[in-house]
Design an enzyme around this catalytic site. Structure first.
Site, PDB file in Angstrom:
ATOM      1  N   HIS A 245       0.807  -1.233   0.000  1.00 56.11           N
ATOM      2  CA  HIS A 245       0.000   0.000   0.000  1.00 56.11           C
ATOM      3  C   HIS A 245       0.831   1.269   0.000  1.00 56.11           C
ATOM      4  CE1 HIS A 245      -3.957  -1.895   0.912  1.00 56.11           C
ATOM      5  NE2 HIS A 245      -3.183  -2.817   1.456  1.00 56.11           N
TER       6      HIS A 245
ATOM      7  N   LYS B 289      -8.426  14.125   4.633  1.00 54.09           N
ATOM      8  CA  LYS B 289      -7.520  12.979   4.647  1.00 54.09           C
ATOM      9  C   LYS B 289      -6.490  13.231   5.741  1.00 54.09           C
ATOM     10  CE  LYS B 289      -6.529  13.990   0.279  1.00 54.09           C
ATOM     11  NZ  LYS B 289      -6.483  12.800  -0.536  1.00 54.09           N
ATOM     12  N   ARG B 290      -5.666  12.212   6.074  1.00 52.67           N
ATOM     13  CA  ARG B 290      -4.597  12.440   7.033  1.00 52.67           C
ATOM     14  C   ARG B 290      -3.725  13.614   6.578  1.00 52.67           C
ATOM     15  NH1 ARG B 290      -3.946   8.463  11.308  1.00 52.67           N
ATOM     16  NH2 ARG B 290      -2.015   9.558  11.752  1.00 52.67           N
TER      17      ARG B 290
ATOM     18  N   LYS C 148       0.746  14.692   0.906  1.00 54.90           N
ATOM     19  CA  LYS C 148      -0.634  14.970   0.479  1.00 54.90           C
ATOM     20  C   LYS C 148      -0.852  16.462   0.219  1.00 54.90           C
ATOM     21  CE  LYS C 148      -2.380  10.978   3.127  1.00 54.90           C
ATOM     22  NZ  LYS C 148      -3.114  10.085   2.201  1.00 54.90           N
TER      23      LYS C 148
ATOM     24  N   THR D  93      -8.532   6.541  -1.752  1.00 57.36           N
ATOM     25  CA  THR D  93      -9.890   5.991  -1.856  1.00 57.36           C
ATOM     26  C   THR D  93     -10.893   7.105  -1.571  1.00 57.36           C
ATOM     27  OG1 THR D  93      -9.570   5.196   0.394  1.00 57.36           O
ATOM     28  CG2 THR D  93      -9.429   3.562  -1.366  1.00 57.36           C
TER      29      THR D  93
ATOM     30  N   LYS E  48     -14.633   8.258  -3.233  1.00 54.12           N
ATOM     31  CA  LYS E  48     -15.846   8.559  -2.468  1.00 54.12           C
ATOM     32  C   LYS E  48     -16.409   9.920  -2.866  1.00 54.12           C
ATOM     33  CE  LYS E  48     -13.725   5.783   1.091  1.00 54.12           C
ATOM     34  NZ  LYS E  48     -12.801   5.804   2.250  1.00 54.12           N
TER      35      LYS E  48
HETATM   36  C1  F58 Z   1      -2.996   3.859   2.212  1.00 49.56           C
HETATM   37  N1  F58 Z   1      -2.044   3.473   3.197  1.00 49.56           N
HETATM   38  C2  F58 Z   1      -2.359   4.565   1.037  1.00 49.56           C
HETATM   39  N2  F58 Z   1      -1.428   3.139   5.376  1.00 49.56           N
HETATM   40  O1  F58 Z   1      -1.616   5.681   1.484  1.00 49.56           O
HETATM   41  C3  F58 Z   1      -3.469   5.010   0.105  1.00 49.56           C
HETATM   42  O2  F58 Z   1      -2.921   5.597  -1.039  1.00 49.56           O
HETATM   43  C4  F58 Z   1      -4.307   3.806  -0.276  1.00 49.56           C
HETATM   44  O3  F58 Z   1      -5.432   4.217  -0.993  1.00 49.56           O
HETATM   45  C5  F58 Z   1      -4.771   3.057   0.953  1.00 49.56           C
HETATM   46  O4  F58 Z   1      -3.683   2.712   1.764  1.00 49.56           O
HETATM   47  C6  F58 Z   1      -5.513   1.789   0.617  1.00 49.56           C
HETATM   48  O5  F58 Z   1      -4.778   1.032  -0.276  1.00 49.56           O
HETATM   49  C7  F58 Z   1      -2.361   3.592   4.508  1.00 49.56           C
HETATM   50  O6  F58 Z   1      -3.433   4.039   4.868  1.00 49.56           O
HETATM   51  C8  F58 Z   1      -1.530   3.208   6.723  1.00 49.56           C
HETATM   52  O7  F58 Z   1      -2.374   3.868   7.296  1.00 49.56           O
HETATM   53  C9  F58 Z   1      -0.519   2.392   7.485  1.00 49.56           C
HETATM   54  C10 F58 Z   1      -1.117   1.882   8.746  1.00 49.56           C
HETATM   55  C11 F58 Z   1      -0.109   1.156   9.600  1.00 49.56           C
HETATM   56  C12 F58 Z   1       1.099   1.966   9.875  1.00 49.56           C
HETATM   57  C13 F58 Z   1       1.709   2.490   8.603  1.00 49.56           C
HETATM   58  C14 F58 Z   1       0.706   3.211   7.717  1.00 49.56           C
END
Ligand code: F58
Length: 838
Positions: free
Chosen positions: A366, A557-558, A563, A665, A669
């Site tokens: 991811h 978003k975060r 970003k 994502t 939405k």
């Molecule tokens: C996200 N990753 C990607 N990771 O940034 C985003 O582009 C993508 O759409 C999404 O995954 C789904 O595929 C993400 O959210 C985290 O939050 C991790 C959680 C655990 C610690 C490291 C980051």
């Protein structure tokens, strides 16, 4: 004899009278409350129990069907899930909205008010956790057998509030008032070891074996949450593991009066599932985090084997009955755990065990951000999991033999591909472990999958190209359209029927309506209603009044440098300065909304929130721009708060540096809810733009290739500052303290990072962003053109359903097929009245 229809009427029938009866019984017999003293939360819980009964009937039928057919199942491993509130979704899935509303109305209660009581399980950081929840929803809807395993964090992602313009983190106590959606399974537990040492021995049959003698053992206990499919009898389960001490007390210590030591062990064990790490996109190698990962991976693998062995003792067909999906590398230690279980516990030899593992496991990546890739120091890993370290060494030894056979003499490549990174101390590369063990490896959008093949996992791709594939992410239309925007959903259903809820491609039938002026007017009315709802929310939670007729421009978003919320805010500042200098400038009124959490230790992300808040305070109070600019930061972005945001957006900001956002994502939405996107050619933006047609998408910014070559040449962010007077003015205004009451140091770290390094090319993309925003203004002024584009965005985003994504996983990775759940009515009731027994 008890017949099934009787059971149905007593407890799970869906007519108004039965629902009212169930609700009152739940209030009395489960909540132990009577109306005079019942709180709104009591009523929420009574309704939750009422709906839960109706889920459980289907859940038991589903489990019984899977058990009887020994159906091939998905074992989905994710360290995070963000399912959002359950109640409204369950009511939608069961198709009981009308009778529930009516039953409650008869008692003077309002369904929406009760739904608002529900705290959501914030068991994730962002996109990855929400994706897992969308997949779980789609698997149930597509009737795919599967169990999703995760961690029952007692404290999920922190609750964000904003005080004096700064983020404040509060503990998330989602379990405080009880959780009616989970069923504790004290009988489903597994022992999980940590530390200790290994012993090599020869078993009774003369085989070389290893046993692990852990220094500490904790118990993992299952908590099951039912996940209903949309209007199908299938109800799957989300199985979250909670850590418990093996013995409640160390009695010996207790008896000699050492009370502290007696409870110490218990506290230490239970710490494992206490709290979610709130860092997104930045790896931190804490021991507790590794313990969490191993804890749930081991619970899941032991549980999978337990379920398998309900049918047979022979392990050979495990990979026919299950497929294991690793949602990123957080559960990758499951690979070593499977090897340990197969060899040390079930006495398999290395080769057949490895063949099994390779058939079972597949891996989704991811992220491309180097700082997010997980690598564990060998020393730490070995002290927590000594046996697993041995196994990983052996996997690596065999793997590197293959690399050397394929590329003789290429030791640089061997070093690059090794599971052990020797360049910065010795560290285990979890992505390499996941790759080596997987029969399929996928990225989450086309660009991301290509970059994985060409860069991050390039050597692995060259070794075995057929294992690489792409599955572009998707989102569930149930939650993100039907629940987010009931009025838009109703308009769509009135126009094209309700088939789109299970087959989102059917939205395409709306294309023809984009040219119908009555339909456009209806579309606008609904959107305006959604914007009013959002405006009320902004007023209530951010204290900012916005005009629902202004353009709602949203970035939710975060918070992260990649970003680029700062690109957005710099543009807002430049617009403000332009307007102040030219009061006659005819810019259409806009309201900018930001929402998102910053990792507590990520100072620049927190500073971005401070800057947004500071800019908002100045601009919102400047009468000179009162009619045309408003800015609000909506605190505590979570699944619940997100819905009203997606529904009320006109413009979706998807402005990450090209090549950095794996997919996104939120972009899907927003577009599904008829927002137009202003976006870079990054992640799934590229596919959204293609799907809706570039003419209905505001594209700007450097491509991934351009960004990459700029990085390789001497990039000079200061030159961009010098070249663009608007950018210069914006930066200078911040530097001069215009938004910090003259304090010139407050935002210095942010400005320095932009002017001196600008790792994410904010300065390089500013001019293009500004020009693109002018185009947005121009199109917004043409109401009909905008509405048409909005309709076409919804109409053409059908392919971004998580149903499509899950179908692709099923067809190309999992090889799992749908299973029809048998209705109890089709099964006999035995003499004792147990139904469904044989
Ligand atoms: C996200 N990753 C990607 N990771 O940034 C985003 O582009 C993508 O759409 C999404 O995954 C789904 O595929 C993400 O959210 C985290 O939050 C991790 C959680 C655990 C610690 C490291 C980051």
């Amino acid at each position: 004899m008890v017949n099934t229809s009787h059971r149905q009427t007593c407890r799970t029938a869906n007519d108004v009278t039965s629902i009212r009866q169930s609700f009152l019984e739940s209030l009395y017999f489960v909540q132990a409350r009577f109306p005079e003293v019942a709180t709104r939360n009591d009523y929420y819980l009574a309704l939750a129990w009422t709906v839960r009964d109706r889920l459980l009937r289907r859940w038991v039928d589903t489990a019984a069907t899977y058990y009887r057919h020994a159906s091939r199942s998905v074992c989905y491993l994710s360290a995070e899930y963000l399912p959002g509130p359950h109640l409204a979704n369950a009511i939608l899935s069961l198709d009981i909205d009308r009778p529930v509303r009516e039953a409650l109305a008869g008692l003077g209660l309002d369904l929406d008010e009760l739904c608002a009581q529900e705290p959501e399980p914030g068991l994730g950081n962002g996109g990855l956790g929400r994706l897992a929840a969308c997949f779980v929803d789609s698997m149930a809807t597509l009737q795919i057998p599967g169990i999703a395993h995760g961690i029952r964090y007692e404290f999920g992602i922190f609750e964000q509030s904003v005080r004096h313009g700064r983020q404040v983190e509060l503990a998330d106590k989602w379990l405080r008032l009880g959780n009616p959606w989970e069923i504790a399974r004290p009988e489903i537990t597994h022992e999980i070891g940590f530390g200790g040492y290994t012993e090599h021995y020869t078993d009774a049959r003369g085989r070389q074996r290893v046993r692990w003698l852990p220094g500490q053992v904790v118990k993992g206990m299952a908590y099951d949450t039912p996940i209903p499919g949309y209007r199908v009898p299938t109800v799957n389960l989300l199985r979250l593991w909670s850590a418990q001490a093996c013995e409640v007390f160390d009695f010996q210590a207790f008896n000699v009066g050492d009370y502290e030591r007696a409870v110490e062990q218990k506290v230490a064990s239970e710490t494992i599932s206490k709290v979610l790490y709130p860092n997104d996109q930045a790896f931190q190698g804490q021991r507790l985090r590794l313990e969490q990962q191993y804890f749930f991976a081991s619970c899941a693998m032991q549980d999978m084997i337990r379920l398998y062995r309900q049918h047979t003792d022979c392990m050979d067909e495990l990979a026919e009955k299950f497929t294991v999906q690793l949602n990123d590398t957080h559960p990758a230690v499951a690979v070593a755990e499977l090897m340990r279980l197969l060899m040390d516990v079930y006495a398999m030899a290395w080769e057949p065990a490895w063949v099994l593992v390779r058939k079972l496991v597949s891996f989704t990546n991811h992220t491309l951000l180097p700082e997010a890739l997980e690598t564990w120091s060998v020393e730490l890993f070995g002290s927590v999991l000594p046996r697993h370290l041995e196994i990983i060494y052996e996997i690596n030894r065999r793997f590197l033999e293959r690399v050397r056979r394929t590329w003789p003499g290429d030791e640089a490549r061997v070093a690059r591909m090794s599971l052990i990174d020797e360049s910065r101390g010795r560290r285990i590369r979890m992505a390499h472990l996941a790759c080596v063990a997987s029969h399929k490896i996928n990225g989450v959008a086309e660009l991301h999958s290509r970059l994985l093949r060409e860069r991050v996992l390039g050597d692995f791709y060259q070794l075995d190209p057929s294992r690489f594939t792409n599955v572009t992410n998707g989102v569930t239309p149930r939650r993100f359209l039907a629940l987010a925007s009931p009025d838009l959903a109703q308009l769509i259903t009135d126009t094209i029927g309700d088939g789109w809820l299970r087959d989102l491609e059917r939205l395409r039938a709306l294309e023809g309506w984009a040219d119908n002026s009555d339909f456009r007017a209806a579309w606008r009315r609904v959107k305006l209603g959604n914007k009013r709802r959002l405006a009320d929310e902004i007023q209530r939670r951010a204290g900012v009044s916005v005009d629902p007729n202004s353009l709602f421009d949203i970035q939710a978003k975060r918070l992260h440098e990649y970003k680029r919320q700062h690109l957005n805010i710099l543009h807002i500042i430049s617009r403000y300065l332009r307007l102040r200098d030219n009061p006659g400038l005819a810019l259409p009124p806009r309201s900018w909304v930001f929402s998102g959490k910053a990792a507590p230790g990520y100072h620049l992300a927190k500073l971005m929130i401070e800057l947004i808040e500071a800019v908002a305070r100045v601009i919102n109070h400047d009468a000179a721009v009162a009619d045309s600019m408003r800015i609000a930061f909506l605190p505590n972005f979570n699944v619940k708060n997100a819905l009203v945001i997606y529904a009320g957006a006109d413009l979706s900001e998807q402005i990450s540096t090209a090549g950095k956002e794996a997919s996104g994502t939120g972009n899907m939405k927003f577009a599904l809810n008829g927002a137009l996107t202003i976006g870079t050619l990054d992640g799934a933006n590229i596919e959204i733009r293609r799907a809706v047609d570039p003419s209905n998408f505001f594209t700007f910014g450097k491509t991934e290739a351009e960004v990459n070559s700029l990085r390789l040449t001497a990039y000079e962010p200061r030159a961009c500052y010098e070249a663009d007077s608007d950018l210069r003015a914006a930066i200078d205004a911040v530097a001069d303290g215009l938004f910090s009451a003259g304090d010139k140091d407050r935002f210095r770290p942010l400005l320095n990072s932009l002017l001196l390094q600008d790792e994410y090319f904010v300065m390089a993309d500013f001019a293009a962003y500004k020009a693109c925003q002018q185009e947005v203004d121009r199109v917004w002024n043409d109401t009909d053109a905008w509405t048409r584009m909005s309709i076409l965005n919804t109409a053409r985003c059908g392919c971004f359903s998580s149903d499509r994504a899950v179908s692709e996983y099923c067809a190309h990775i999992w090889r799992v097929e749908p299973v029809q759940v048998e209705h109890p009515a089709e099964r006999p009731v035995d003499k004792r009245g147990f139904y469904g027994t044989r």
